[in-house]
Design an enzyme around this catalytic site. Structure first.
Site, PDB file in Angstrom:
ATOM      1  N   PHE A 232       0.869  -1.187   0.000  1.00  0.00           N
ATOM      2  CA  PHE A 232       0.000   0.000   0.000  1.00  0.00           C
ATOM      3  C   PHE A 232       0.906   1.238   0.000  1.00  0.00           C
ATOM      4  O   PHE A 232       0.727   2.171   0.779  1.00  0.00           O
ATOM      5  CB  PHE A 232      -0.936   0.040   1.203  1.00  0.00           C
ATOM      6  CG  PHE A 232      -1.817  -1.167   1.381  1.00  0.00           C
ATOM      7  CD1 PHE A 232      -2.982  -1.311   0.643  1.00  0.00           C
ATOM      8  CD2 PHE A 232      -1.484  -2.155   2.301  1.00  0.00           C
ATOM      9  CE1 PHE A 232      -3.801  -2.416   0.820  1.00  0.00           C
ATOM     10  CE2 PHE A 232      -2.295  -3.261   2.476  1.00  0.00           C
ATOM     11  CZ  PHE A 232      -3.459  -3.400   1.735  1.00  0.00           C
ATOM     12  N   ASP A 254       1.344  -1.430  -4.840  1.00  0.00           N
ATOM     13  CA  ASP A 254       0.130  -0.624  -4.742  1.00  0.00           C
ATOM     14  C   ASP A 254      -0.805  -1.021  -5.873  1.00  0.00           C
ATOM     15  O   ASP A 254      -0.368  -1.549  -6.899  1.00  0.00           O
ATOM     16  CB  ASP A 254       0.451   0.873  -4.825  1.00  0.00           C
ATOM     17  CG  ASP A 254      -0.636   1.744  -4.213  1.00  0.00           C
ATOM     18  OD1 ASP A 254      -0.542   2.046  -3.013  1.00  0.00           O
ATOM     19  OD2 ASP A 254      -1.585   2.089  -4.933  1.00  0.00           O
ATOM     20  N   ALA A 283      -3.064  -6.052  -2.771  1.00  0.00           N
ATOM     21  CA  ALA A 283      -2.090  -6.260  -1.695  1.00  0.00           C
ATOM     22  C   ALA A 283      -2.157  -7.677  -1.127  1.00  0.00           C
ATOM     23  O   ALA A 283      -1.117  -8.320  -0.912  1.00  0.00           O
ATOM     24  CB  ALA A 283      -2.322  -5.242  -0.585  1.00  0.00           C
ATOM     25  N   ASP A 303       0.610  -0.343   5.030  1.00  0.00           N
ATOM     26  CA  ASP A 303      -0.051   0.905   5.408  1.00  0.00           C
ATOM     27  C   ASP A 303      -1.311   1.082   4.561  1.00  0.00           C
ATOM     28  O   ASP A 303      -1.353   1.918   3.653  1.00  0.00           O
ATOM     29  CB  ASP A 303       0.916   2.074   5.202  1.00  0.00           C
ATOM     30  CG  ASP A 303       0.327   3.418   5.604  1.00  0.00           C
ATOM     31  OD1 ASP A 303      -0.679   3.424   6.337  1.00  0.00           O
ATOM     32  OD2 ASP A 303       0.865   4.452   5.171  1.00  0.00           O
ATOM     33  N   CYS A 343      -5.395   3.778   9.563  1.00  0.00           N
ATOM     34  CA  CYS A 343      -5.918   5.149   9.606  1.00  0.00           C
ATOM     35  C   CYS A 343      -7.430   5.133   9.812  1.00  0.00           C
ATOM     36  O   CYS A 343      -8.112   6.105   9.505  1.00  0.00           O
ATOM     37  CB  CYS A 343      -5.548   5.910   8.341  1.00  0.00           C
ATOM     38  SG  CYS A 343      -6.185   5.182   6.815  1.00  0.00           S
TER      39      CYS A 343
END
Length: 402
Positions: A232, A254, A283, A303, A343
């Site tokens: 990522f 990615d 991924a 990530d 996140c």
């Protein structure tokens, strides 16, 4: 007394106003008396929030079409927002960033935590990208833009209108130029010894994620002389920082070819193009394929985007974080390091950590190896956390030694 030049929002009788007095910045639709009068308030208009006894609590921005009907802007005695009001908030935010960062590349306004609910502003030298993710800011973009230019001296201001938040507010998705001109090429951004290429007109969000800067730096410390896998990767976040710190090689994975192309350009501008490679693909599939190919790395970073952007998506998101950890673990060479990030607003640190540990445990099963959690990282100081709003501390980065 309430200023009757403004409409009022009133809490329901059973709602305790103390959390708002202590600084909580949001008022939800189920906490308010919403009658025909209040529902007629235009999205983005100002109002005075009162408790059930008609005592003024705060100046709020209103959007009765949103789940968050009221966003606290200031004290109840403030009755209007001037350009000076915006300039004061911007100046306070700029003072923090200017003290910390030598170059003008950072998040300048981090929404509620910088006193501008729903507003994101990222700075790229003499250009700023504004995400007005709340109706009150959308209707005051001219004032905001004028104050931004006045305080920072930037020449170019762009509006980025993508994202789930604007949709929830009933806002458009049209990017526009608010001042100056849009660049005709990606912007080179120096960070952690590397150069990153930010596409501020066609990339994700504002074009670059500044929030991971300290986590990039810590992971880079572990990378010298190692093979690095950055999954990522977006525009090369962890990979380019690792190469700048002396990693032998880095593979960026990615699903977006444009992002990987920007990462490649960043590697070339950083002088590490020969050590940098990319692989486009899903991924999960790529992690499994690399294991089948017998690959191993001294440092692996995952990530991903928010797997749990809402409470409704939490369970599925935690399963995805666990799966990522399980698939990534076998790719880490003995004594190597695994960095796992989230996140997701809805997945707090404890839930995210538990999912990661479960996945690592499954990945290490029957290998005789063990894991140590050596660091818990968060967003950089240009992404401050609002003390009454846990959601503003959304970023988590866990570093394991396997």
């Amino acid at each position: 007394m309430t200023d009757h030049t403004l409409p009022t929002l009133r809490l329901k009788p059973k709602m305790d106003p103390r959390k708002l007095r202590h600084g909580y910045p949001w008022v939800y639709d189920n906490e308010l008396v919403l009658d025909r009068r209040t529902k007629a308030i235009k999205p983005g208009a100002l109002a005075v929030l009162e408790d059930s006894d008609h005592t003024p609590l705060a100046l709020v921005a209103v959007n009765t079409g949103s789940r968050i009907v009221g966003r606290v802007l200031d004290r109840a005695t403030v009755t209007d927002l001037s350009e000076d009001w915006f300039a004061e908030r911007l100046s306070r935010a700029l003072a923090l960033r200017a003290r910390i960062y030598e170059a003008p590349y950072y998040r300048l306004i981090h929404a509620e935590a910088d006193g501008m609910p729903g507003v994101i502003i990222d700075r790229f030298g003499d250009l700023c990208v504004v995400q007005p993710n709340a109706a009150w800011a959308e209707v005051r973009l001219d004032q905001l833009t004028a104050a931004l230019i006045r305080v920072t001296g930037v020449r170019h201001v762009l509006k980025s209108a993508g994202g789930r938040a604007r949709n929830l507010e009933g806002l458009d998705d049209q990017d526009t130029v608010l001042a100056g001109a849009a660049p005709d090429a990606p912007i080179a951004v120096p960070m952690n010894g590397a150069t990153y290429m930010a596409d501020v007109t066609g990339g994700q969000k504002t074009g670059l994620f500044f929030d991971q800067r300290p986590n990039h730096a810590f992971a880079a410390q572990l990378s010298k002389g190692e093979k690095v896998l950055d999954v990522f990767s977006h525009v090369g976040g962890f990979a380019l920082a690792a190469l700048a710190a002396g990693a032998d090689s880095a593979l960026a994975v990615d699903g977006s070819q444009p992002a990987l192309d920007l990462a490649t350009e960043g590697a070339q501008q950083s002088g590490v193009g020969k050590q940098f490679t990319t692989r486009k693909g899903d991924a999960f599939d790529t992690l499994a394929a690399l294991a089948e190919e017998g690959e191993s790395y001294g440092l692996v970073i995952c990530d991903p985007p928010a797997f749990a952007p809402s409470k409704q998506a939490l369970d599925a998101g935690l399963r995805a974080y666990e799966r990522i950890a399980r698939l990534a673990t076998p790719l880490v060479s003995p004594g190597g390091y695994l960095v796992l990030c989230s996140c997701s607003h809805a997945a707090d640190l404890e839930k995210f950590r538990t999912a990661c540990i479960r996945g690592i445990g499954r990945g290490l099963y029957q290998t005789g190896r063990s894991a140590q959690l050596i660091r818990t990282g968060f967003a950089g100081p240009d992404h401050p956390m609002h003390m009454q709003l846990a959601e503003s501390g959304y970023l988590k980065a866990l570093v394991f030694r396997l």
